[in-house]
Design an enzyme around this catalytic site. Structure first.
Site, mmCIF file in Angstrom:
data_model
loop_
_atom_site.group_PDB
_atom_site.id
_atom_site.type_symbol
_atom_site.label_atom_id
_atom_site.label_comp_id
_atom_site.label_asym_id
_atom_site.label_seq_id
_atom_site.Cartn_x
_atom_site.Cartn_y
_atom_site.Cartn_z
ATOM 1 N N ASP A 67 83.590 23.810 33.334
ATOM 2 C CA ASP A 67 83.925 24.525 32.127
ATOM 3 C C ASP A 67 85.193 25.612 32.372
ATOM 4 O O ASP A 67 85.874 25.411 33.569
ATOM 5 C CB ASP A 67 82.790 25.612 31.908
ATOM 6 C CG ASP A 67 82.084 26.363 33.206
ATOM 7 O OD1 ASP A 67 82.739 26.475 34.117
ATOM 8 O OD2 ASP A 67 81.113 26.982 33.101
ATOM 9 N N ASN A 136 70.672 34.479 32.355
ATOM 10 C CA ASN A 136 70.137 34.115 31.110
ATOM 11 C C ASN A 136 69.502 32.584 31.106
ATOM 12 O O ASN A 136 69.104 32.247 29.949
ATOM 13 C CB ASN A 136 70.786 34.384 30.004
ATOM 14 C CG ASN A 136 72.050 33.680 29.826
ATOM 15 O OD1 ASN A 136 72.177 32.922 30.543
ATOM 16 N ND2 ASN A 136 72.813 33.853 28.672
ATOM 17 N N HIS A 138 71.628 29.954 31.794
ATOM 18 C CA HIS A 138 72.616 29.030 31.139
ATOM 19 C C HIS A 138 73.119 28.194 32.544
ATOM 20 O O HIS A 138 73.029 28.830 33.482
ATOM 21 C CB HIS A 138 73.660 29.905 30.454
ATOM 22 C CG HIS A 138 74.733 30.489 31.455
ATOM 23 N ND1 HIS A 138 75.309 31.872 30.977
ATOM 24 C CD2 HIS A 138 75.698 30.325 32.531
ATOM 25 C CE1 HIS A 138 76.101 32.185 32.017
ATOM 26 N NE2 HIS A 138 76.337 31.286 32.771
ATOM 27 N N GLU A 143 74.669 28.014 26.618
ATOM 28 C CA GLU A 143 74.101 29.324 26.474
ATOM 29 C C GLU A 143 72.663 28.959 26.026
ATOM 30 O O GLU A 143 72.518 27.818 25.305
ATOM 31 C CB GLU A 143 74.805 30.253 25.664
ATOM 32 C CG GLU A 143 76.199 30.536 26.217
ATOM 33 C CD GLU A 143 76.043 31.983 27.323
ATOM 34 O OE1 GLU A 143 75.011 31.989 27.920
ATOM 35 O OE2 GLU A 143 77.046 32.510 27.416
HETATM 36 C C1 GLP Z 1 79.488 31.832 34.682
HETATM 37 C C2 GLP Z 1 79.596 30.447 34.945
HETATM 38 C C3 GLP Z 1 78.577 29.582 35.420
HETATM 39 C C4 GLP Z 1 77.786 30.250 36.484
HETATM 40 C C5 GLP Z 1 77.637 31.484 36.275
HETATM 41 C C6 GLP Z 1 76.809 32.371 37.091
HETATM 42 O O1 GLP Z 1 79.252 32.177 33.561
HETATM 43 N N1 GLP Z 1 80.206 29.560 33.593
HETATM 44 O O2 GLP Z 1 78.851 28.083 35.667
HETATM 45 O O3 GLP Z 1 76.807 29.476 37.235
HETATM 46 O O4 GLP Z 1 78.505 32.375 35.720
HETATM 47 O O5 GLP Z 1 77.833 33.143 37.938
HETATM 48 P P1 GLP Z 1 77.678 33.658 39.296
HETATM 49 O O6 GLP Z 1 77.537 32.523 40.279
HETATM 50 O O7 GLP Z 1 78.707 34.487 39.571
HETATM 51 O O8 GLP Z 1 76.212 34.458 39.264
#
Ligand code: GLP
Length: 241
Positions: A67, A136, A138, A143
């Site tokens: 993404d 959440n 995702h 989402e």
């Molecule tokens: C972002 C990314 C996700 C990731 C999530 C959790 O929103 N788009 O791919 O898994 O954050 O991030 P973190 O690993 O920093 O908790």
């Protein structure tokens, strides 16, 4: 769904990096699916070490990231392209032309999404995909909503994600409200999936993913339907299982 519990993020990184290394040693021209966020950083650090130790050569590998924020270009320090350069690509030898991150600055995001999925298909599909998980539930930027999106598409970020990601920006107003993300369908096509999760903030999401009903209200729960998923969690993230 296979769940493995480790003592800390470093051990998780070691285990996940070993899976990538084994994949690339067995098939040097592997297609790797990569993720951003803090969770995969120890994995990428270990991949860099393994490359420098001569254990693995990434020169024939192709990568696809999940993404990107809409409106942030490659040189923006909070863009996911920039993140990948800093945290992985500058330390290993994937040829730059083999690196793919969806473009957040494409004029036509729908066309960019379609093109991105075609490029993944033309590369032969993703051999191993790493994922983190949002608080959440995702995955990538899919989402919680009322359906599972299929292909790479434009998404509106939820307040919960904007709040969680504000830590990387000066303030919440700076966080882009939109992103381009591989869809649930694109992710589910990967032949093997590893998901890394650490810390108590992920405990509810990890529970929903592993033990909850399969529902787009917890996008990661779809992974229960995939034949080859391993979750690498620390005790805090796995506390509710
Ligand atoms: C972002 C990314 C996700 C990731 C999530 C959790 O929103 N788009 O791919 O898994 O954050 O991030 P973190 O690993 O920093 O908790």
């Amino acid at each position: 769904m296979n769940v493995k519990i480790y003592k800390d993020a470093k051990s998780i990184g070691e285990a996940a990096a070993t899976i990538f290394a084994a994949q690339v040693i067995a098939k040097p021209d592997s297609v790797l699916g990569l993720a951003t966020g803090s969770s995969p950083i120890p994995t990428y650090s270990r991949m860099i070490e393994m490359y420098k130790e001569g254990i693995v050569d990434f020169s024939k590998v192709t990568t696809f990231n999940l993404d990107e924020y809409i409106s942030l270009g490659h040189d923006h320090p909070q863009s996911y392209y920039y993140f990948m350069q800093e945290n992985l690509f500058k330390g290993i030898n994937v040829p730059v032309e083999n690196i793919h991150v969806p473009s957040g600055t494409a004029e036509d995001i729908d066309a960019e999404g379609k093109h991105y999925d075609e490029m993944i298909a033309n590369a032969g599909g993703i051999d191993v995909q790493i994922l983190g998980i949002g608080n959440n539930g995702h995955i990538a930027f899919n989402e919680p909503c009322d359906n599972f999106p299929m292909g790479t598409h434009k998404v509106a970020l939820t307040e919960s994600t904007i709040e969680a990601n504000t830590r990387f920006f000066e303030n919440s107003d700076e966080v882009p409200r939109w992103a381009i993300s591989m869809g649930i369908g694109s992710i589910m096509k990967a032949r093997k999936i590893i998901l890394v999760a650490t810390g108590s903030a992920k405990a509810d999401a990890v529970y929903g993913m592993v033990k909850g009903p399969v529902t787009p209200e917890c996008p990661a729960s779809i992974l229960q339907m995939h034949p080859d998923v391993t979750v690498f969690a620390d005790e805090a993230a796995a506390a509710k299982l």
